[in-house]
Design a protein around this motif. Structure first.
Motif, PDB file in Angstrom:
ATOM      1  N   LEU A 106       0.859  -1.178   0.000  1.00  0.00           N
ATOM      2  CA  LEU A 106       0.000   0.000   0.000  1.00  0.00           C
ATOM      3  C   LEU A 106       0.899   1.233   0.000  1.00  0.00           C
ATOM      4  N   ASP A 107       0.790   2.036  -1.066  1.00  0.00           N
ATOM      5  CA  ASP A 107       1.629   3.227  -1.232  1.00  0.00           C
ATOM      6  C   ASP A 107       0.743   4.467  -1.245  1.00  0.00           C
ATOM      7  N   LEU A 108       0.799   5.229  -0.144  1.00  0.00           N
ATOM      8  CA  LEU A 108       0.040   6.477  -0.009  1.00  0.00           C
ATOM      9  C   LEU A 108       0.995   7.650   0.195  1.00  0.00           C
ATOM     10  N   PHE A 109       2.118   7.614  -0.478  1.00  0.00           N
ATOM     11  CA  PHE A 109       3.132   8.657  -0.360  1.00  0.00           C
ATOM     12  C   PHE A 109       2.578  10.011  -0.801  1.00  0.00           C
ATOM     13  N   SER A 110       2.723  11.023   0.051  1.00  0.00           N
ATOM     14  CA  SER A 110       2.391  12.409  -0.277  1.00  0.00           C
ATOM     15  C   SER A 110       0.983  12.543  -0.852  1.00  0.00           C
ATOM     16  N   CYS A 111      -0.005  12.152  -0.041  1.00  0.00           N
ATOM     17  CA  CYS A 111      -1.405  12.254  -0.467  1.00  0.00           C
ATOM     18  C   CYS A 111      -2.188  13.298   0.325  1.00  0.00           C
ATOM     19  N   ASN A 112      -1.478  14.084   1.131  1.00  0.00           N
ATOM     20  CA  ASN A 112      -2.114  15.137   1.941  1.00  0.00           C
ATOM     21  C   ASN A 112      -3.126  14.553   2.930  1.00  0.00           C
ATOM     22  N   LEU A 113      -2.830  13.365   3.434  1.00  0.00           N
ATOM     23  CA  LEU A 113      -3.706  12.701   4.397  1.00  0.00           C
ATOM     24  C   LEU A 113      -3.416  13.197   5.811  1.00  0.00           C
ATOM     25  N   SER A 114      -4.414  13.123   6.681  1.00  0.00           N
ATOM     26  CA  SER A 114      -4.254  13.594   8.057  1.00  0.00           C
ATOM     27  C   SER A 114      -5.014  12.672   9.001  1.00  0.00           C
ATOM     28  N   GLY A 115      -4.870  12.950  10.298  1.00  0.00           N
ATOM     29  CA  GLY A 115      -5.575  12.165  11.302  1.00  0.00           C
ATOM     30  C   GLY A 115      -4.849  10.896  11.662  1.00  0.00           C
ATOM     31  N   GLU A 135       3.214  -6.259   3.294  1.00  0.00           N
ATOM     32  CA  GLU A 135       4.672  -6.368   3.314  1.00  0.00           C
ATOM     33  C   GLU A 135       5.360  -5.012   3.135  1.00  0.00           C
ATOM     34  N   THR A 136       4.725  -4.132   2.363  1.00  0.00           N
ATOM     35  CA  THR A 136       5.274  -2.787   2.132  1.00  0.00           C
ATOM     36  C   THR A 136       4.199  -1.757   2.427  1.00  0.00           C
ATOM     37  N   LEU A 137       4.509  -0.839   3.356  1.00  0.00           N
ATOM     38  CA  LEU A 137       3.562   0.206   3.723  1.00  0.00           C
ATOM     39  C   LEU A 137       4.264   1.550   3.636  1.00  0.00           C
ATOM     40  N   VAL A 138       3.786   2.401   2.730  1.00  0.00           N
ATOM     41  CA  VAL A 138       4.387   3.714   2.510  1.00  0.00           C
ATOM     42  C   VAL A 138       3.356   4.783   2.843  1.00  0.00           C
ATOM     43  N   LEU A 139       3.598   5.523   3.935  1.00  0.00           N
ATOM     44  CA  LEU A 139       2.710   6.602   4.362  1.00  0.00           C
ATOM     45  C   LEU A 139       3.461   7.930   4.497  1.00  0.00           C
ATOM     46  N   ALA A 140       4.660   7.995   3.965  1.00  0.00           N
ATOM     47  CA  ALA A 140       5.522   9.163   4.158  1.00  0.00           C
ATOM     48  C   ALA A 140       4.939  10.420   3.512  1.00  0.00           C
ATOM     49  N   TYR A 141       5.353  11.564   4.039  1.00  0.00           N
ATOM     50  CA  TYR A 141       4.969  12.878   3.523  1.00  0.00           C
ATOM     51  C   TYR A 141       3.454  13.087   3.546  1.00  0.00           C
ATOM     52  N   ASN A 142       2.882  12.892   4.732  1.00  0.00           N
ATOM     53  CA  ASN A 142       1.485  13.226   4.979  1.00  0.00           C
ATOM     54  C   ASN A 142       1.416  13.998   6.296  1.00  0.00           C
ATOM     55  N   HIS A 143       0.250  14.004   6.922  1.00  0.00           N
ATOM     56  CA  HIS A 143       0.078  14.688   8.214  1.00  0.00           C
ATOM     57  C   HIS A 143      -0.573  13.729   9.203  1.00  0.00           C
ATOM     58  N   LEU A 144      -0.133  12.495   9.161  1.00  0.00           N
ATOM     59  CA  LEU A 144      -0.740  11.445   9.965  1.00  0.00           C
ATOM     60  C   LEU A 144      -0.176  11.424  11.373  1.00  0.00           C
ATOM     61  N   GLU A 145      -0.938  10.843  12.283  1.00  0.00           N
ATOM     62  CA  GLU A 145      -0.507  10.749  13.678  1.00  0.00           C
ATOM     63  C   GLU A 145      -0.985   9.433  14.268  1.00  0.00           C
ATOM     64  N   ARG A 146      -0.149   8.878  15.132  1.00  0.00           N
ATOM     65  CA  ARG A 146      -0.473   7.589  15.750  1.00  0.00           C
ATOM     66  C   ARG A 146       0.768   7.114  16.504  1.00  0.00           C
ATOM     67  N   PRO A 147       0.634   6.401  17.589  1.00  0.00           N
ATOM     68  CA  PRO A 147       1.810   5.780  18.226  1.00  0.00           C
ATOM     69  C   PRO A 147       2.463   4.795  17.268  1.00  0.00           C
ATOM     70  N   ILE A 148       3.773   4.883  17.115  1.00  0.00           N
ATOM     71  CA  ILE A 148       4.471   4.075  16.123  1.00  0.00           C
ATOM     72  C   ILE A 148       4.457   2.582  16.440  1.00  0.00           C
ATOM     73  N   SER A 194       7.700   2.844   5.632  1.00  0.00           N
ATOM     74  CA  SER A 194       8.139   4.218   5.393  1.00  0.00           C
ATOM     75  C   SER A 194       7.055   5.175   5.868  1.00  0.00           C
ATOM     76  N   ILE A 195       7.289   5.820   7.023  1.00  0.00           N
ATOM     77  CA  ILE A 195       6.296   6.733   7.590  1.00  0.00           C
ATOM     78  C   ILE A 195       6.930   8.086   7.922  1.00  0.00           C
ATOM     79  N   GLY A 196       8.017   8.428   7.234  1.00  0.00           N
ATOM     80  CA  GLY A 196       8.700   9.690   7.486  1.00  0.00           C
ATOM     81  C   GLY A 196       7.853  10.900   7.130  1.00  0.00           C
ATOM     82  N   ASN A 197       8.233  12.051   7.704  1.00  0.00           N
ATOM     83  CA  ASN A 197       7.554  13.328   7.448  1.00  0.00           C
ATOM     84  C   ASN A 197       6.064  13.260   7.789  1.00  0.00           C
ATOM     85  N   ASN A 198       5.779  12.856   9.019  1.00  0.00           N
ATOM     86  CA  ASN A 198       4.430  12.867   9.564  1.00  0.00           C
ATOM     87  C   ASN A 198       4.493  13.399  10.997  1.00  0.00           C
ATOM     88  N   ASN A 199       3.474  13.084  11.780  1.00  0.00           N
ATOM     89  CA  ASN A 199       3.437  13.513  13.184  1.00  0.00           C
ATOM     90  C   ASN A 199       3.273  12.319  14.106  1.00  0.00           C
TER      91      ASN A 199
END
Length: 433
Positions: free
Chosen positions: A27-36, A49-62, A75-80
């Motif tokens: 699942l690749d959601l790189f830079s989709c302006n997602l939040s929450g 197996e591969t989860l890409v959520l980088a460059y959004n505004h997501l939040e959650r305990p890692i 890959s969950i870089g550049n979030n909150n």
């Protein structure tokens, strides 16, 4: 099943309906302006197996991400995202190859000191968070770890020689609170490409041995407390493009021999204790590829070196090829930014990446004297020339050449200590026609 939605301006939260795609492997959601936060149904994706959520505004305990037992790339870089790294010692996700938690800033605490469970890791990026404490030996003892990015945290302690046993290609430990000396063996890591230890509190004599045949392209030791002379073994770094030793306590004459490095484009020796004249060289092609040279705030003296300027072949060329931007030592740009700090009027300006057209000579705050050689006029690619706070008397004969590339050249030098009136500030503009 794989789902690629990168760079889609989706806005809002991740749809809960994704939780029904239980056979999804990527699942690749790189830079989709997602939040929450991450919706609970998403944790049903047990085959992911591969989860890409980088460059959004997501939040959650890692820690929740490690419910995915088959995960290989996260890959969950550049979030909150927030939390601590205690899950790294759990016996889950044992196939993990890539781990990118960079640029979250809310990830705190220390890297677990007990035995690290992931022996399959190839890439680890935890840069720009709030991690603290030492770098555990067990964390470094990864058999196939090639890329390690831990910069811009608050890590402390010393860099142990354990790290030299790895097959690292990138070691980025800059902007932490590391102390002690630089391990002698770091220069012997055979495939190391980037070595960034900048902006720490490292001290002692800089006597790292760089072995023949190494592949180093970037060495950044700036903003530490290093002493002694510039190691002669730097000459073995035939692929070196960036050498930054600025803001240390090095005490040496000008290392002219560095000019024999065929690919060197950026040399920073700013704010050290270098001294003496820069003698005219009889060797051709020294520093032929140099684009930025900063020797400011040292004790260099004597006349400006005419032959050195004559060799600056890359500065005699204008513009970008076909309008495309090129950057100096732009290796692994998805993870690493080869930044550079330019000081002007007492202010520090940071370039996050260095364009090959950023042609800069900074010789300010030294003891140079005599005339400014007219050969500088041949450096038509020059953007900034700073000769301020020396004892110079101006140009013997100016032959600055205008350009058609819209270049801006700033030439600054102070009044000479003589009775002869001299320029105190000159701005040269070459505008597009």
């Amino acid at each position: 099943m794989e789902l690629y939605l990168s760079n889609v301006n989706a806005t809002g939260r991740i749809p809960e309906s994704f939780g029904h795609l239980t056979s999804l492997r990527k699942l690749d959601l790189f830079s989709c302006n997602l939040s929450g936060s991450i919706p609970k149904p998403l944790w049903n994706l047990t085959n992911i197996e591969t989860l890409v959520l980088a460059y959004n505004h997501l939040e959650r305990p890692i820690s929740n991400f490690f419910r995915f037992g088959k995960l290989k790339s996260l890959s969950i870089g550049n979030n909150n995202f927030n939390g601590q790294l205690e899950f790294l010692s759990l016996n889950t996700c044992t196939q993990l190859v890539e781990l990118d938690f960079s640029f979250n800033s809310l990830i705190t605490g220390s890297i677990p000191s007990n035995e690290f469970k992931y022996q399959s890791l190839f890439v680890v990026s935890l840069k720009q968070n709030q991690l603290e404490g030492p770098i555990p030996k067990s964390f470094l003892y990864q058999q196939i770890l090639h890329y390690l990015f831990l910069s811009q945290n608050n890590l402390s302690g010393q860099i142990t020689s354990t790290i030299c046993n790895r097959v690292l290609m990138v070691l980025d430990l800059g902007s932490n609170s590391l102390e002690g000396t630089i391990p002698l063996c770091l220069g012997e890591i055979s495939i190391l490409r980037i070595l960034d230890l900048s902006n720490n509190s490292l001290s002692g004599t800089l006597n790292t041995n760089f072995s023949i045949g190494n592949y180093l392209g970037v060495i950044k030791f700036d903003r530490n407390k290093l002493e002694g002379k510039v190691p002669q073994s730097f000459i073995n770094c035939k692929y070196l493009k960036v050498l930054d030793l600025g803001n240390n306590e090095l005490n040496d004459t000008f290392p002219e021999w560095l000019g024999a490095l065929p690919e060197l484009q950026l040399l920073n020796l700013r704010s050290n204790k270098f001294y003496g004249p820069i003698k005219d060289s009889r060797t051709d092609n020294l520093f032929a590829q140099i684009r930025i040279i900063d020797l400011s705030s040292n004790g260099f003296s004597g006349d400006l070196p005419v032959s050195l300027f004559e060799n600056f072949e890359a500065m005699k060329i204008i513009g970008e090829k076909n309008g495309t931007r090129e950057y100096v030592a732009d290796y692994y740009s998805n993870f690493y930014s080869n930044s550079f700090i330019v000081t002007t009027k007492g202010l520090e300006l940071q370039f996050p990446r260095v364009l090959t057209t950023n042609i800069i000579i900074n010789l300010s705050n030294n003891k140079f004297e005599g005339h400014i050689p007219s050969i500088i006029g041949d450096l038509i690619g020059l953007r900034t020339l700073n000769l301020s706070h020396n004892c110079l008397e101006g140009f013997k004969r100016s032959k600055l050449k205008p350009s058609s590339q819209g270049l801006y050249v700033k030439i600054v030098f102070v009044k000479a200590k003589t009775s002869t009136p001299t320029l105190t500030r000159l701005f040269f503009f070459a505008l597009k026609t």
